[in-house]
Design a protein around this motif. Structure first.
Motif, mmCIF file in Angstrom:
data_model
loop_
_atom_site.group_PDB
_atom_site.id
_atom_site.type_symbol
_atom_site.label_atom_id
_atom_site.label_comp_id
_atom_site.label_asym_id
_atom_site.label_seq_id
_atom_site.Cartn_x
_atom_site.Cartn_y
_atom_site.Cartn_z
ATOM 1 N N ARG A 20 0.854 -1.181 0.000
ATOM 2 C CA ARG A 20 0.000 0.000 0.000
ATOM 3 C C ARG A 20 0.899 1.242 0.000
ATOM 4 O O ARG A 20 1.808 1.352 0.816
ATOM 5 C CB ARG A 20 -0.906 0.020 1.217
ATOM 6 C CG ARG A 20 -1.969 1.136 1.205
ATOM 7 C CD ARG A 20 -2.851 1.053 2.434
ATOM 8 N NE ARG A 20 -3.571 -0.206 2.496
ATOM 9 C CZ ARG A 20 -4.706 -0.460 1.854
ATOM 10 N NH1 ARG A 20 -5.252 0.481 1.083
ATOM 11 N NH2 ARG A 20 -5.298 -1.640 1.982
ATOM 12 N N PRO A 21 0.696 2.165 -0.933
ATOM 13 C CA PRO A 21 1.601 3.315 -1.002
ATOM 14 C C PRO A 21 1.471 4.230 0.211
ATOM 15 O O PRO A 21 0.411 4.332 0.839
ATOM 16 C CB PRO A 21 1.153 4.039 -2.281
ATOM 17 C CG PRO A 21 -0.258 3.600 -2.505
ATOM 18 C CD PRO A 21 -0.346 2.197 -1.975
ATOM 19 N N THR A 22 2.562 4.898 0.506
ATOM 20 C CA THR A 22 2.541 5.920 1.557
ATOM 21 C C THR A 22 1.825 7.168 1.068
ATOM 22 O O THR A 22 1.077 7.805 1.823
ATOM 23 C CB THR A 22 3.980 6.266 1.968
ATOM 24 O OG1 THR A 22 4.625 5.082 2.439
ATOM 25 C CG2 THR A 22 4.000 7.327 3.061
ATOM 26 N N PHE A 23 2.036 7.526 -0.190
ATOM 27 C CA PHE A 23 1.399 8.701 -0.779
ATOM 28 C C PHE A 23 -0.067 8.404 -1.051
ATOM 29 O O PHE A 23 -0.410 7.379 -1.639
ATOM 30 C CB PHE A 23 2.099 9.095 -2.072
ATOM 31 C CG PHE A 23 1.459 10.253 -2.790
ATOM 32 C CD1 PHE A 23 1.519 11.528 -2.248
ATOM 33 C CD2 PHE A 23 0.787 10.066 -3.991
ATOM 34 C CE1 PHE A 23 0.933 12.606 -2.897
ATOM 35 C CE2 PHE A 23 0.203 11.133 -4.656
ATOM 36 C CZ PHE A 23 0.270 12.402 -4.098
ATOM 37 N N LEU A 61 -6.867 -6.300 -11.793
ATOM 38 C CA LEU A 61 -6.564 -4.872 -11.926
ATOM 39 C C LEU A 61 -7.407 -4.040 -10.966
ATOM 40 O O LEU A 61 -6.896 -3.115 -10.314
ATOM 41 C CB LEU A 61 -6.800 -4.425 -13.371
ATOM 42 C CG LEU A 61 -6.599 -2.939 -13.661
ATOM 43 C CD1 LEU A 61 -5.162 -2.503 -13.377
ATOM 44 C CD2 LEU A 61 -6.979 -2.610 -15.102
ATOM 45 N N ARG A 62 -8.690 -4.360 -10.854
ATOM 46 C CA ARG A 62 -9.550 -3.608 -9.928
ATOM 47 C C ARG A 62 -9.070 -3.753 -8.485
ATOM 48 O O ARG A 62 -9.104 -2.789 -7.713
ATOM 49 C CB ARG A 62 -11.001 -4.071 -10.063
ATOM 50 C CG ARG A 62 -11.685 -3.639 -11.347
ATOM 51 C CD ARG A 62 -13.208 -3.763 -11.238
ATOM 52 N NE ARG A 62 -13.603 -5.130 -10.920
ATOM 53 C CZ ARG A 62 -13.826 -6.078 -11.823
ATOM 54 N NH1 ARG A 62 -13.668 -5.813 -13.117
ATOM 55 N NH2 ARG A 62 -14.205 -7.281 -11.447
ATOM 56 N N ALA A 63 -8.619 -4.935 -8.109
ATOM 57 C CA ALA A 63 -8.113 -5.139 -6.750
ATOM 58 C C ALA A 63 -6.860 -4.296 -6.515
ATOM 59 O O ALA A 63 -6.695 -3.701 -5.431
ATOM 60 C CB ALA A 63 -7.822 -6.620 -6.521
ATOM 61 N N LEU A 64 -5.980 -4.233 -7.503
ATOM 62 C CA LEU A 64 -4.786 -3.397 -7.366
ATOM 63 C C LEU A 64 -5.180 -1.935 -7.218
ATOM 64 O O LEU A 64 -4.649 -1.221 -6.344
ATOM 65 C CB LEU A 64 -3.880 -3.571 -8.573
ATOM 66 C CG LEU A 64 -2.673 -2.628 -8.607
ATOM 67 C CD1 LEU A 64 -1.665 -3.001 -7.533
ATOM 68 C CD2 LEU A 64 -2.015 -2.609 -9.982
ATOM 69 N N HIS A 65 -6.081 -1.465 -8.053
ATOM 70 C CA HIS A 65 -6.493 -0.058 -7.978
ATOM 71 C C HIS A 65 -7.127 0.268 -6.630
ATOM 72 O O HIS A 65 -6.939 1.372 -6.104
ATOM 73 C CB HIS A 65 -7.447 0.259 -9.127
ATOM 74 C CG HIS A 65 -6.753 0.444 -10.438
ATOM 75 N ND1 HIS A 65 -7.402 0.384 -11.647
ATOM 76 C CD2 HIS A 65 -5.443 0.687 -10.735
ATOM 77 C CE1 HIS A 65 -6.531 0.595 -12.630
ATOM 78 N NE2 HIS A 65 -5.343 0.781 -12.100
ATOM 79 N N ALA A 66 -7.883 -0.663 -6.068
ATOM 80 C CA ALA A 66 -8.457 -0.432 -4.746
ATOM 81 C C ALA A 66 -7.362 -0.273 -3.701
ATOM 82 O O ALA A 66 -7.456 0.578 -2.795
ATOM 83 C CB ALA A 66 -9.388 -1.588 -4.373
ATOM 84 N N LEU A 67 -6.305 -1.064 -3.815
ATOM 85 C CA LEU A 67 -5.182 -0.954 -2.891
ATOM 86 C C LEU A 67 -4.466 0.380 -3.041
ATOM 87 O O LEU A 67 -4.089 1.032 -2.051
ATOM 88 C CB LEU A 67 -4.202 -2.103 -3.144
ATOM 89 C CG LEU A 67 -2.900 -2.069 -2.340
ATOM 90 C CD1 LEU A 67 -3.154 -2.422 -0.875
ATOM 91 C CD2 LEU A 67 -1.868 -3.031 -2.946
ATOM 92 N N LEU A 68 -4.276 0.820 -4.282
ATOM 93 C CA LEU A 68 -3.509 2.030 -4.550
ATOM 94 C C LEU A 68 -4.313 3.309 -4.322
ATOM 95 O O LEU A 68 -3.713 4.378 -4.141
ATOM 96 C CB LEU A 68 -3.008 2.024 -6.001
ATOM 97 C CG LEU A 68 -2.106 0.861 -6.432
ATOM 98 C CD1 LEU A 68 -1.694 1.032 -7.888
ATOM 99 C CD2 LEU A 68 -0.883 0.729 -5.537
ATOM 100 N N LEU A 270 5.729 2.606 -7.143
ATOM 101 C CA LEU A 270 5.578 3.537 -8.263
ATOM 102 C C LEU A 270 4.704 4.726 -7.870
ATOM 103 O O LEU A 270 4.979 5.866 -8.254
ATOM 104 C CB LEU A 270 4.974 2.810 -9.473
ATOM 105 C CG LEU A 270 5.842 1.724 -10.105
ATOM 106 C CD1 LEU A 270 5.108 1.090 -11.283
ATOM 107 C CD2 LEU A 270 7.191 2.274 -10.557
ATOM 108 N N VAL A 271 3.648 4.475 -7.110
ATOM 109 C CA VAL A 271 2.808 5.577 -6.618
ATOM 110 C C VAL A 271 3.623 6.498 -5.714
ATOM 111 O O VAL A 271 3.482 7.729 -5.766
ATOM 112 C CB VAL A 271 1.576 5.026 -5.880
ATOM 113 C CG1 VAL A 271 0.803 6.153 -5.175
ATOM 114 C CG2 VAL A 271 0.646 4.303 -6.852
#
Length: 299
Positions: A20-23, A61-68, A270-271
């Protein structure tokens, strides 16, 4: 065009456990460059593909976007599916308000075919000029399709090898519509900010029709993730220069599931590069929300 009837090396699966990104991404943030691969049982891959993909379907992909924290996305047709856009269109249909698409089509496509793609959420055509993916398309065909989709309010998305950016300047200057250059022109950080391909890219950005995606930091970088500090940070100066050149015409994307990279990146990392791209919250709002909204959701 190169015949790739025998598939090349297998593309590894996406990162198995992205962090999970910090930003924290702003509301409405858009991943403006990502793909869906298959699943092959429903959406077979092109026999002319240049590498062997691993399934990376829409649900993943949707699961990744929810995480990010990504709320919108632009799905770019993957070369492994060729002109068969069904996997992309199916993913858009699952999130019709939040997804848009970039298609790959043959020159022979009918006007009705283009209208059907528009109804399915497509807003651009993509053309690969990268040599390992088959090389340059027929430029007359590209020009003809550009004229046709211009009437639909679309644009072009163009994928170049960095050394070819100066070569295609006359072609780009003559296009009748906006165009987006993928992955920061695929320039390599090891060649420095003064390298000719990057200077050519900055020169193109003086044209109000030219947009650039600040994606592919893991391609630009010469640093692997085990390097000290944030991975791929040597790509940051290139992103900053592109933002300075035209903050109203830059986009950001993950490039998930990261085809043909030397090391599979953690998308959370990357985020976390984003606040290094700019320390101005208003500029990041442009990059992540306003700019993709103007280009892909004008209505």
């Amino acid at each position: 065009m190169t015949d790739h009837s025998t598939p090349g090396p297998r593309n590894p699966p996406p990162h198995p456990n992205p962090g999970r990104p910090t930003f924290r991404l702003p509301p409405g943030a858009c991943d403006a460059h990502c793909h869906v691969f298959g699943p092959a049982a429903r959406f077979p891959y092109s026999p002319q593909r240049s590498y062997e993909p691993t399934d990376a379907p829409a649900a993943q992909l949707r699961a990744l976007h929810a995480l990010l924290g990504v709320e919108r996305a632009v799905l770019v047709q993957a070369s492994v599916h060729g002109h068969d856009n069904r996997a992309m269109l199916d993913a858009i249909a699952q999130s019709p308000g939040n997804y848009r698409g970039v298609a790959m089509v043959p020159a022979s496509i009918s006007d009705a075919g283009l209208q059907a793609l528009h109804g399915g959420g497509v807003r651009a055509l993509r053309f690969n000029f990268v040599r390992r993916l088959g090389g340059a398309p027929d430029l007359d065909a590209v020009r003809s399709l550009a004229q046709r989709v211009h009437a639909l309010g679309w644009h072009l998305v163009l994928h170049f090898d960095p050394q070819d950016l100066p070569v295609y300047r006359p072609f780009l200057d003559a296009l009748p519509l906006p165009y987006v250059i993928d992955h920061m022109g695929r320039v390599l950080a090891q060649n420095g900010l003064q390298q000719a391909p990057f200077e050519a890219l900055l020169a193109l950005m003086r044209d109000p029709r030219c947009w650039v995606k600040l994606s592919g930091a893991e391609r630009t970088s010469q640093l692997l993730s085990r390097a000290a500090g944030l991975p791929f940070a040597d790509a940051v100066p290139f992103a900053r220069r592109l933002i300075e050149a035209a903050p109203e015409r830059v986009l950001w994307g993950t490039d998930w599931p990261h085809p043909s990279v030397r090391e599979m990146p953690d998308d959370g990392k990357l985020v976390d590069l984003l606040p290094l791209f700019s320390d101005d919250a208003a500029v990041l709002q442009q990059l992540l929300v306003d700019n993709p909204g103007r280009l892909y959701w004008p209505d």
